[in-house]
Design an enzyme around this catalytic site. Structure first.
Site, short mmCIF file in Angstrom:
data_model
loop_
_atom_site.label_atom_id
_atom_site.label_comp_id
_atom_site.label_asym_id
_atom_site.label_seq_id
_atom_site.Cartn_x
_atom_site.Cartn_y
_atom_site.Cartn_z
N GLY A 153 0.82 -1.21 0.00
CA GLY A 153 0.00 0.00 0.00
C GLY A 153 0.85 1.25 0.00
O GLY A 153 0.48 2.26 0.61
N ASN A 202 1.30 3.32 -2.27
CA ASN A 202 0.90 4.34 -3.24
C ASN A 202 0.14 5.51 -2.63
O ASN A 202 -0.10 6.50 -3.30
CB ASN A 202 0.07 3.72 -4.37
N GLY A 207 -1.27 7.74 1.25
CA GLY A 207 -1.33 7.94 2.71
C GLY A 207 -0.03 7.66 3.44
O GLY A 207 1.06 8.09 3.03
N GLY A 264 1.62 4.88 3.82
CA GLY A 264 2.55 4.03 3.08
C GLY A 264 3.39 4.84 2.10
O GLY A 264 4.60 4.63 1.98
N SER A 322 -3.80 -0.82 14.58
CA SER A 322 -4.57 0.35 14.98
C SER A 322 -4.92 0.22 16.46
O SER A 322 -5.01 -0.90 16.98
CB SER A 322 -5.86 0.42 14.16
N TYR A 342 -13.18 -4.41 10.95
CA TYR A 342 -11.93 -3.65 11.05
C TYR A 342 -11.22 -3.94 12.38
O TYR A 342 -10.03 -4.25 12.40
CB TYR A 342 -12.21 -2.16 10.88
N1 LIG Z 1 -5.63 6.70 8.74
C1 LIG Z 1 -5.77 6.38 10.02
O1 LIG Z 1 -6.29 7.17 10.83
C2 LIG Z 1 -5.33 5.03 10.52
C3 LIG Z 1 -5.46 4.75 11.88
C4 LIG Z 1 -5.03 3.52 12.36
C5 LIG Z 1 -4.47 2.60 11.47
N2 LIG Z 1 -4.36 2.90 10.15
C6 LIG Z 1 -3.77 1.89 9.25
O2 LIG Z 1 -2.78 2.49 8.45
C7 LIG Z 1 -2.64 1.74 7.25
C8 LIG Z 1 -2.52 2.67 6.06
O3 LIG Z 1 -3.73 3.36 5.91
P1 LIG Z 1 -3.83 4.88 5.39
O4 LIG Z 1 -4.47 5.65 6.47
O5 LIG Z 1 -2.53 5.35 4.83
O6 LIG Z 1 -4.95 4.73 4.25
P2 LIG Z 1 -4.87 4.76 2.66
O7 LIG Z 1 -4.23 6.01 2.19
O8 LIG Z 1 -6.25 4.46 2.20
O9 LIG Z 1 -3.90 3.55 2.33
C9 LIG Z 1 -4.32 2.22 2.32
C10 LIG Z 1 -3.46 1.49 1.31
O10 LIG Z 1 -3.82 0.11 1.31
C11 LIG Z 1 -3.97 -0.28 -0.04
N3 LIG Z 1 -4.83 -1.44 -0.25
C12 LIG Z 1 -6.16 -1.53 0.00
N4 LIG Z 1 -6.61 -2.74 -0.41
C13 LIG Z 1 -5.53 -3.41 -0.93
C14 LIG Z 1 -5.35 -4.68 -1.54
N5 LIG Z 1 -6.37 -5.52 -1.75
N6 LIG Z 1 -4.09 -5.05 -1.93
C15 LIG Z 1 -3.05 -4.21 -1.77
N7 LIG Z 1 -3.17 -2.97 -1.23
C16 LIG Z 1 -4.40 -2.58 -0.83
C17 LIG Z 1 -4.57 0.95 -0.72
O11 LIG Z 1 -4.47 0.84 -2.12
P3 LIG Z 1 -5.46 1.69 -3.09
O12 LIG Z 1 -4.92 3.07 -3.15
O13 LIG Z 1 -5.37 0.95 -4.38
O14 LIG Z 1 -6.83 1.65 -2.47
C18 LIG Z 1 -3.69 2.02 -0.12
O15 LIG Z 1 -2.45 2.10 -0.80
C19 LIG Z 1 -3.82 0.77 7.21
O16 LIG Z 1 -3.38 -0.52 7.56
C20 LIG Z 1 -4.76 1.30 8.28
O17 LIG Z 1 -5.52 0.28 8.89
C21 LIG Z 1 -4.77 4.09 9.64
#
Ligand SMILES: NC(=O)c1ccc[n+]([C@@H]2O[C@H](COP(=O)([O-])OP(=O)(O)OC[C@H]3O[C@@H](n4cnc5c(N)ncnc54)[C@H](OP(=O)(O)O)[C@@H]3O)[C@@H](O)[C@H]2O)c1
Length: 308
Positions: free
Chosen positions: A39, A41, A43, A45, A168, A189
């Site tokens: 992931g 691409n 946020g 990541g 999380s 989740y």
């Molecule tokens: N944001 C928060 O407040 C928060 C809080 C606690 C934990 N987290 C954790 O942080 C991590 C990153 O999340 P983020 O906040 O940066 O959100 P994000 O920007 O939506 O990033 C999520 C990433 O996961 C990828 N993904 C989703 N389904 C996938 C699949 N089937 N195969 C491969 N990649 C896939 C998405 O790809 P696409 O772009 O193609 O959809 C995207 O690159 C997650 O594990 C989330 O649970 C986030």
């Protein structure tokens, strides 16, 4: 008058957040290191990958969408002038895709120093995958489980090496009963994020005689596209950006675990804001972790010679 108070409260929250956010101060150069970030691409990541590339690492973005993955790799190369950044196709909702990714990786790289299981889905997709598993549960737990187990031999060969799992704080509300049944998206989740912590702890125990360290983390509440598909999207826009970290801030704990010398001997821990945090009670249950491991082995279809 109430408007002034509201502005003062929001500014205070923003200032408090800025002061208390953990920051990775380690300035380690990462030249010669190979890292995979799932992931990568967007946020958290993307920002993690960008910083690792800036420090000279060879970075592989494991992403499910060719266009978004390639665009992110191109953007990181442009910003960092590090040409060793590339995108590889990885759809965590397909065991076939995970296996292909691992084969392709092993055919092109001889070592792996850092694996960051960052990709995640918000629990809203409750249809079954081609493997017969609730989609977001597979993306958040079973896919990363298979990926990590299949990459463990190369991580061991490359040791000292590190596995980082982005969980999380909501793991506290999860259970591991009936993982493959459709529940509310919040429950799916939370369950999947509890699985992340249990998996991280069990993997750390299984690798304790090696120099592969395994840790998990909560990145904070981060303003990313993550909430896009949920009712929280509206909430997010309503309660303003002041309450959330930006993605660069959200990437700090992943980066700290990936680069800091402080973490080279630390394993089986849970981090928040670049320091050790408290795991929920269930996450500390070793029997639960062992039974989840056994169940996951069966669900992902590991062959006898792939077992750890
Ligand atoms: N944001 C928060 O407040 C928060 C809080 C606690 C934990 N987290 C954790 O942080 C991590 C990153 O999340 P983020 O906040 O940066 O959100 P994000 O920007 O939506 O990033 C999520 C990433 O996961 C990828 N993904 C989703 N389904 C996938 C699949 N089937 N195969 C491969 N990649 C896939 C998405 O790809 P696409 O772009 O193609 O959809 C995207 O690159 C997650 O594990 C989330 O649970 C986030």
């Amino acid at each position: 008058m109430w408007l002034i108070w509201l502005i003062m409260i929001l500014v205070s929250i923003k200032v408090y957040n800025k002061i208390t956010n953990g920051k990775c101060y380690a300035d380690n150069v990462m030249s010669g290191k190979v890292a995979i970030i799932t992931g990568g691409n967007s946020g958290i990541g993307y920002e993690t990958a960008l910083e690792l590339a800036r420090r000279g690492a060879k970075v592989i973005l494991g992403c499910r969408d060719d266009k978004r993955g390639q665009k992110a790799a191109d953007s990181i190369i442009k910003k960092t002038k590090n040409n060793s950044v590339r995108y590889m196709h990885l759809d965590l909702s397909s065991f076939k895709s995970v296996r292909k990714f691992v084969d392709d990786f092993k055919n092109s790289e001889s070592k792996l120093d850092i694996l960051i299981n960052n990709a995640g889905a918000s629990g809203v997709h409750r249809d079954l995958t081609e493997d017969g598993i609730i989609r977001d549960m597979q993306v958040n737990h079973f896919g990363p489980f298979l990926l990590t187990v299949l990459l463990t031999p190369i991580l061991k060969k490359s040791a000292p090496s590190r596995v980082i799992i982005v969980s999380s704080t909501y793991h506290r509300f999860g259970t591991v009963n009936d993982l493959n049944r459709p529940h509310s998206y919040v429950r799916t989740y939370c369950d999947s994020k509890l699985c992340n912590v249990l998996f991280s702890n069990e993997l750390a125990r299984r690798l304790e005689d090696t120099e592969v360290v395994v840790n998990c983390l909560h990145p904070g509440h981060v303003n990313t596209s993550f909430y896009r598909a949920t009712a929280l999207e509206k909430l997010r826009t309503l309660i303003l950006y002041s309450f959330f970290k930006n993605p660069v801030e959200g990437a700090q704990t992943s980066l700290y675990l990936a680069v800091s010398d402080d973490c080279d001997q630390v394993t089986g821990k849970y981090f928040v804001d670049c320091k050790e945090g408290f795991m929920g009670l269930k996450a500390r249950d070793e029997e639960l972790a062992a039974s989840l491991w056994e169940m996951s082995e069966k669900m992902v279809g590991l062959t006898p010679d792939e077992l750890l």
